[in-house]
Scaffold this motif. Structure first.
Motif, PDB file in Angstrom:
ATOM      1  N   THR A 117      -0.012  90.053  75.003  1.00 33.35           N
ATOM      2  CA  THR A 117       0.377  89.673  74.786  1.00 33.35           C
ATOM      3  C   THR A 117       1.256  91.151  73.890  1.00 33.35           C
ATOM      4  O   THR A 117       0.369  92.258  72.959  1.00 33.35           O
ATOM      5  N   PHE A 118       2.180  91.757  73.583  1.00 32.92           N
ATOM      6  CA  PHE A 118       2.655  93.200  73.792  1.00 32.92           C
ATOM      7  C   PHE A 118       3.538  93.045  72.112  1.00 32.92           C
ATOM      8  O   PHE A 118       3.394  91.810  71.460  1.00 32.92           O
ATOM      9  N   ASN A 119       3.161  94.000  71.219  1.00 29.47           N
ATOM     10  CA  ASN A 119       3.549  94.052  70.275  1.00 29.47           C
ATOM     11  C   ASN A 119       3.028  92.682  69.447  1.00 29.47           C
ATOM     12  O   ASN A 119       3.683  91.819  68.534  1.00 29.47           O
ATOM     13  N   PRO A 120       1.372  92.261  68.945  1.00 26.45           N
ATOM     14  CA  PRO A 120       1.366  90.725  68.820  1.00 26.45           C
ATOM     15  C   PRO A 120       0.734  90.887  67.142  1.00 26.45           C
ATOM     16  O   PRO A 120       0.662  92.443  66.162  1.00 26.45           O
ATOM     17  N   LEU A 147      -2.843  80.953  55.515  1.00 27.16           N
ATOM     18  CA  LEU A 147      -3.031  81.465  56.936  1.00 27.16           C
ATOM     19  C   LEU A 147      -3.024  83.089  56.199  1.00 27.16           C
ATOM     20  O   LEU A 147      -1.321  83.241  55.548  1.00 27.16           O
ATOM     21  N   LEU A 148      -3.070  84.036  56.615  1.00 22.18           N
ATOM     22  CA  LEU A 148      -2.702  85.436  57.340  1.00 22.18           C
ATOM     23  C   LEU A 148      -1.911  86.033  57.765  1.00 22.18           C
ATOM     24  O   LEU A 148      -2.826  86.243  58.775  1.00 22.18           O
ATOM     25  N   ARG A 149      -0.719  86.436  57.945  1.00 21.36           N
ATOM     26  CA  ARG A 149      -0.624  87.063  58.757  1.00 21.36           C
ATOM     27  C   ARG A 149      -0.275  87.952  59.374  1.00 21.36           C
ATOM     28  O   ARG A 149       0.812  88.731  58.581  1.00 21.36           O
ATOM     29  N   GLN A 150      -0.636  89.687  59.825  1.00 18.96           N
ATOM     30  CA  GLN A 150      -0.113  91.049  59.727  1.00 18.96           C
ATOM     31  C   GLN A 150       1.506  91.327  60.888  1.00 18.96           C
ATOM     32  O   GLN A 150       1.015  91.167  62.111  1.00 18.96           O
ATOM     33  N   ARG A 151       2.303  91.147  60.423  1.00 22.19           N
ATOM     34  CA  ARG A 151       3.292  91.642  61.050  1.00 22.19           C
ATOM     35  C   ARG A 151       3.299  92.504  62.355  1.00 22.19           C
ATOM     36  O   ARG A 151       2.136  93.655  62.127  1.00 22.19           O
ATOM     37  N   PRO A 152       3.694  92.454  63.408  1.00 17.21           N
ATOM     38  CA  PRO A 152       3.666  94.254  64.158  1.00 17.21           C
ATOM     39  C   PRO A 152       4.192  94.983  63.528  1.00 17.21           C
ATOM     40  O   PRO A 152       4.506  95.459  62.547  1.00 17.21           O
ATOM     41  N   GLY A 153       3.605  96.197  64.041  1.00 18.02           N
ATOM     42  CA  GLY A 153       3.734  97.599  64.174  1.00 18.02           C
ATOM     43  C   GLY A 153       2.532  98.650  63.212  1.00 18.02           C
ATOM     44  O   GLY A 153       1.238  98.012  63.941  1.00 18.02           O
ATOM     45  N   LEU A 187      -4.365  95.406  65.948  1.00 20.41           N
ATOM     46  CA  LEU A 187      -4.393  95.254  67.556  1.00 20.41           C
ATOM     47  C   LEU A 187      -3.611  95.784  67.975  1.00 20.41           C
ATOM     48  O   LEU A 187      -3.618  95.941  69.241  1.00 20.41           O
ATOM     49  N   GLY A 188      -2.974  96.829  67.135  1.00 21.84           N
ATOM     50  CA  GLY A 188      -2.087  98.144  68.247  1.00 21.84           C
ATOM     51  C   GLY A 188      -1.068  97.087  68.812  1.00 21.84           C
ATOM     52  O   GLY A 188      -0.190  97.042  68.341  1.00 21.84           O
ATOM     53  N   LEU A 234      -9.204  91.076  73.932  1.00 22.62           N
ATOM     54  CA  LEU A 234      -9.936  92.390  74.309  1.00 22.62           C
ATOM     55  C   LEU A 234      -8.263  93.141  73.166  1.00 22.62           C
ATOM     56  O   LEU A 234      -6.996  92.891  73.488  1.00 22.62           O
ATOM     57  N   HIS A 235      -8.315  93.964  72.746  1.00 21.77           N
ATOM     58  CA  HIS A 235      -6.948  94.561  72.411  1.00 21.77           C
ATOM     59  C   HIS A 235      -6.981  96.321  72.192  1.00 21.77           C
ATOM     60  O   HIS A 235      -8.201  96.590  72.331  1.00 21.77           O
ATOM     61  N   ASP A 236      -5.667  96.639  71.670  1.00 19.16           N
ATOM     62  CA  ASP A 236      -5.711  98.444  71.737  1.00 19.16           C
ATOM     63  C   ASP A 236      -5.505  98.442  69.990  1.00 19.16           C
ATOM     64  O   ASP A 236      -6.451  97.869  69.649  1.00 19.16           O
ATOM     65  N   THR A 237      -5.847  99.748  69.609  1.00 20.12           N
ATOM     66  CA  THR A 237      -5.829 100.014  67.969  1.00 20.12           C
ATOM     67  C   THR A 237      -5.361 101.092  67.703  1.00 20.12           C
ATOM     68  O   THR A 237      -4.470 101.662  68.641  1.00 20.12           O
TER      69      THR A 237
END
Length: 507
Positions: A327-330, A383-389, A394-395, A409-412
């Motif tokens: 998943t890109f820009n999660p 639920l709390l959901r953080q927008r991509p950015g 998750l990077g 696994l994820h970016d940071t």
């Protein structure tokens, strides 16, 4: 006695032995029906003939079981000496076929269990995949008949290079222990190059005891450049900051006894037995306590990176799965534990926290809710959901694999975390250094997903899911001894305190 009488006597004895074996075989055939499949397969391969009628065969078993010590397995539980003594007692009298059959089954049960221990591990976790069946039961049976049990052991012992390196290491550290090990380095200030301190001579002796010392060219209490190099080598092999300075963490690693290292290597061999027989030739392995990820293709390491793993209170699980999608820009949905223990306390202290971090409040059905309408002391089912950015933990990318722990696994956005000496600070998921480089290798199909295409998707800023062309086997693996590129043993801290339970099972 005339020659014809001798031949007649031996002929009658042979017929009696054959008749006795046939009676025992009938008893084995009856008794084995309630046993596990491995035991049934063993006796089916030999048409239920008894296997352990001779003292010499049981003695060969006893000798073969002693070899298991070289693999870190405790051998007392196999009761080899008791089996040998019981065989001798049976030979002193006239044992009933039922008693002989029961004895035969008991010895075979122990032998097959020992071989499973050697091949697949004695303390294999229930959460790990089930061990396969022992291979070629007919060959195991033939080896018993000719008393080549050491040959069976050699054939079933894991033969991969890491296992052999660990086994050689166990023998080496047992030799260090037998020579008395080493004295602990006394507490005090740091030791570094240029210092003159009586503890420096003890440091030299400590490294010499492990075969990693340096030639003393002058005063042994002087910390010279060669000793600095030896300390740096020690730090590299013990996952410490490689600076050549002996501070508290390096001193603590130096003071781990030879006996403790023997125990650590025994545990490492056991964990390798869990892994080696079914390890795919192509896979991604996350070495949890070693803080490394490695991509292996066709048995050859192709790429590696540092990782951040779960803190001891929220450990990264050991598991086997398949990477299925990227998943890109999660966006990031805050997991329940992090919501309860980390985010809600911040929201209660600072009402502006959610807006600053780009976190939306939503119902479980996906409807947005105004943060001001929520009683944060008792928020209920939200639920709390953080927008991509840039602030998203998750990077730029998430690497997903189905698992019951809901980890990934994820970016940071905080790459400085990879520089920590002990990067076990996450909430269970694994942050991967240079995650986009790993994604490129996972998605590469020869036509698409080169560096530029991946960067274009990331720069677009839109959430996008991409399935892998082929699922990639993944192992999140916990061990406290690794093997370096040159074959060196690498000793890791037991960050989750898991070694003791495995060591206990080995006894």
């Amino acid at each position: 006695m005339a020659r014809w009488a001798v031949l007649l006597w031996f002929g009658l004895m042979g017929e009696a032995a054959t008749a006795a074996d046939a009676a025992i075989a009938r008893e084995i055939a009856a008794q084995v029906q309630t046993e596990v499949s491995a035991l049934r397969d063993f006796y089916a391969a030999r048409e239920h003939r008894p296997a352990w009628r001779r003292v010499s065969t049981v003695a060969a078993l006893s000798a073969a079981l002693l070899e298991f010590r070289e693999d870190g397995l405790g051998v007392a539980g196999y009761a080899a000496s008791e089996l040998l003594e019981q065989r001798r007692r049976l030979d002193q009298g006239i044992a009933e076929p039922a008693a002989e059959a029961a004895y035969d089954l008991r010895v075979s049960r122990i032998w097959l269990a020992a071989l499973r221990d050697l091949r697949f591990g004695r303390a294999r976790p229930a959460t790990w995949e089930a061990a396969p069946a022992l291979p070629d039961m007919a060959a195991i049976s033939r080896d018993v008949d000719v008393e080549h049990l050491a040959q069976t052991v050699a054939r079933l012992r894991p033969g991969d290079e890491p296992y052999q390196a660990l086994r050689a290491g166990l023998a080496r550290y047992r030799a260090y222990r037998a020579r008395g090990g080493w004295l602990p380095l006394p507490e005090g200030g740091v030791l570094r190059q240029g210092m003159l301190d009586e503890r420096v001579a003890l440091l030299r002796a400590r490294l010499d005891a492990e075969g990693r010392g340096t030639e003393t060219r002058g005063d042994p209490a002087y910390f010279d450049a060669e000793l600095t190099s030896a300390v740096r080598d020690f730090q590299r092999r013990h996952l410490l900051t490689v600076d050549g300075v002996v501070g508290s963490r390096t001193r603590a690693a130096l003071n781990v006894s030879a006996a403790a290292r023997v125990a650590q290597l025994r545990v490492a061999l056991e964990r390798r037995r869990w892994l080696a027989p079914t390890l795919p030739a192509t896979h991604v392995l996350v070495d949890i306590a070693g803080y490394r990820l490695q991509l292996v293709r066709d048995g050859e390491p192709r790429w590696q990176a540092r990782v951040v793993v779960g803190r001891p209170s929220r450990p990264t699980p050991s598991l086997r799965a398949e990477i299925s999608s990227i998943t890109f820009n999660p966006s990031w949905t805050v997991p329940p534990t992090i919501l309860r223990e980390d985010v809600l306390p911040r929201v209660r202290r600072d009402p502006g926290y959610l807006a600053r971090e780009g976190i939306e409040v939503m119902t479980y059905s996906g409807e947005r809710v105004s943060p001001g309408s929520v009683d944060w002391a008792r928020p209920g089912r939200v639920l709390l959901r953080q927008r991509p950015g840039g602030n998203n933990p998750l990077g730029r990318v998430v690497i997903r694999f189905p698992n019951r722990h809901l980890v990934y696994l994820h970016d940071t956005p905080t790459p400085e975390l990879f520089e920590l000496e002990s990067p076990a600070i996450s909430s269970g998921c694994v942050r991967v250094e240079h995650a986009l480089a790993l994604v490129r290798r996972l998605l590469d199909d020869g036509r698409h997903w080169d560096r530029e295409e991946i960067q274009a998707v990331v720069d677009a800023g839109q959430t996008r899911r991409v399935n892998l062309p082929r699922p990639m086997p993944l192992l999140l693996w916990y061990r406290t001894v690794g093997i370096g590129p040159t074959g060196d043993l690498l000793f890791y801290p037991d960050i989750y305190d898991r070694d003791a339970a495995v060591l206990s099972a080995l006894e």
